[in-house]
Design an enzyme around this catalytic site. Structure first.
Site, PDB file in Angstrom:
ATOM      1  N   SER A 142       0.858  -1.180   0.000  1.00 26.78           N
ATOM      2  CA  SER A 142       0.000   0.000   0.000  1.00 26.78           C
ATOM      3  C   SER A 142       0.891   1.226   0.000  1.00 26.78           C
ATOM      4  CB  SER A 142      -0.888   0.000   1.258  1.00 26.78           C
ATOM      5  OG  SER A 142      -1.510   1.252   1.455  1.00 26.78           O
ATOM      6  N   TYR A 155      -1.825  -1.682  10.185  1.00 27.22           N
ATOM      7  CA  TYR A 155      -1.821  -1.803   8.728  1.00 27.22           C
ATOM      8  C   TYR A 155      -0.525  -1.245   8.161  1.00 27.22           C
ATOM      9  CZ  TYR A 155      -3.765  -1.506   3.963  1.00 27.22           C
ATOM     10  OH  TYR A 155      -4.002  -1.659   2.619  1.00 27.22           O
ATOM     11  N   LYS A 159       2.328  -3.328   6.050  1.00 22.37           N
ATOM     12  CA  LYS A 159       2.650  -2.981   4.671  1.00 22.37           C
ATOM     13  C   LYS A 159       4.105  -2.517   4.528  1.00 22.37           C
ATOM     14  CE  LYS A 159      -1.404  -4.027   3.119  1.00 22.37           C
ATOM     15  NZ  LYS A 159      -1.593  -5.241   2.271  1.00 22.37           N
TER      16      LYS A 159
END
Length: 275
Positions: A142, A155, A159
């Protein structure tokens, strides 16, 4: 991309979003696609749509956080088709919320799927590709794997891990015939913002705050990803806004931290729920 015709491709997280769009585009370009997803109903619907259009697709219900399931997916695919050309480690989840509000189980689940799920895919596919002398592993990270976004630290951590892992593996695989790319999308209009767990965040206000004019559809995202794969790009950044943010991060990390801090203060005023 004529080079995809007849190629054997596994796509995890193929039941929705970017994974579904990738699977459909790969099939349209005449690759044989193995669709893997934990959601049986969703992934079967994708397969029905693909085969009804006259293309090839197979379904495998898989939890990417379970190494044995991923390993069996890969070995069965190679046993059945004799090779594995592309491994798209795409499955992912998110938990939105500040670190002060998150529980350890939130961290574990995000890291299990987003980071260990990619590791499981690599550990299953990479040795086979090394023995073949060819193959391409594509890991979905991401823009949050390149920039320090607050409000989704688990998150971000997962990532960043995927980006670092992919870059290191690319160097290792280069002389062994195995290519490795990492995908860093910006805002793609998928259901993740509606389906993800949110902690002390007003979902409707969050959805209203999304920069719709800066986002793209999963189908456009898939096309950009496959162009990057065709060119064997190391890092495939998707959307112009994401590319701009990444450029600013490299030029002035301090500026990015200031921007992120300003946005955090705004979100605390507008979308945070304090109970």
């Amino acid at each position: 991309m004529n080079s995809l015709k007849g190629r054997v491709s596994i796509v995890t997280g193929a039941g929705s979003g970017i994974g579904r769009a990738l699977a459909e585009e790969l099939a349209r370009r005449e690759a044989l696609v193995i669709l893997a997803d934990i959601n049986d109903q969703a992934v079967n619907a994708v397969a029905v749509s693909i085969t009804a259009s006259g293309y090839q697709a197979e379904v495998r219900p898989v939890d990417v956080a379970n190494f044995d399931e991923v390993a069996k997916l890969v070995t069965d695919t190679v046993a059945r088709h004799g090779r594995l050309d592309f491994m798209f480690n795409n499955a992912g989840i998110a938990v939105g919320g500040e670190v002060r509000d998150c529980a350890i189980d939130d961290w574990r689940r995000v890291l299990d799927v987003n980071l260990h799920g990619v590791i499981n895919g690599i550990d299953s596919a990479y040795p086979i590709m090394v023995r073949q002398g060819f193959g391409h592993i594509i890991n979905t990270a991401s823009i949050e794997g390149l920039l320090p976004f607050p409000g989704s630290a688990s998150y971000v951590a997962s990532k960043f891990g995927v980006v670092g892992l992919s870059n290191a593996l690319r160097i290792e695989g280069e002389d062994l015939g195995v290519k490795v790319s990492v995908v860093c999308p910006g805002y793609v209009k998928t259901a993740i913002f509606r389906s993800s767990k949110l902690i002390k965040i007003d979902r409707e206000k969050l959805l209203d705050s999304l920069p719709e004019r800066l986002g793209i559809t999963p189908e456009k995202c898939a096309a950009v990803i496959l162009r990057g794969v065709e060119r064997n790009k190391a890092i495939i950044v998707v959307t112009g806004f994401a590319k701009t943010l990444w450029l600013l991060q490299r030029i002035s990390p301090g500026l990015i931290r200031w921007m992120m801090g300003r946005n955090l203060k705004k979100s605390r005023r507008e979308i945070r729920i304090d109970e």
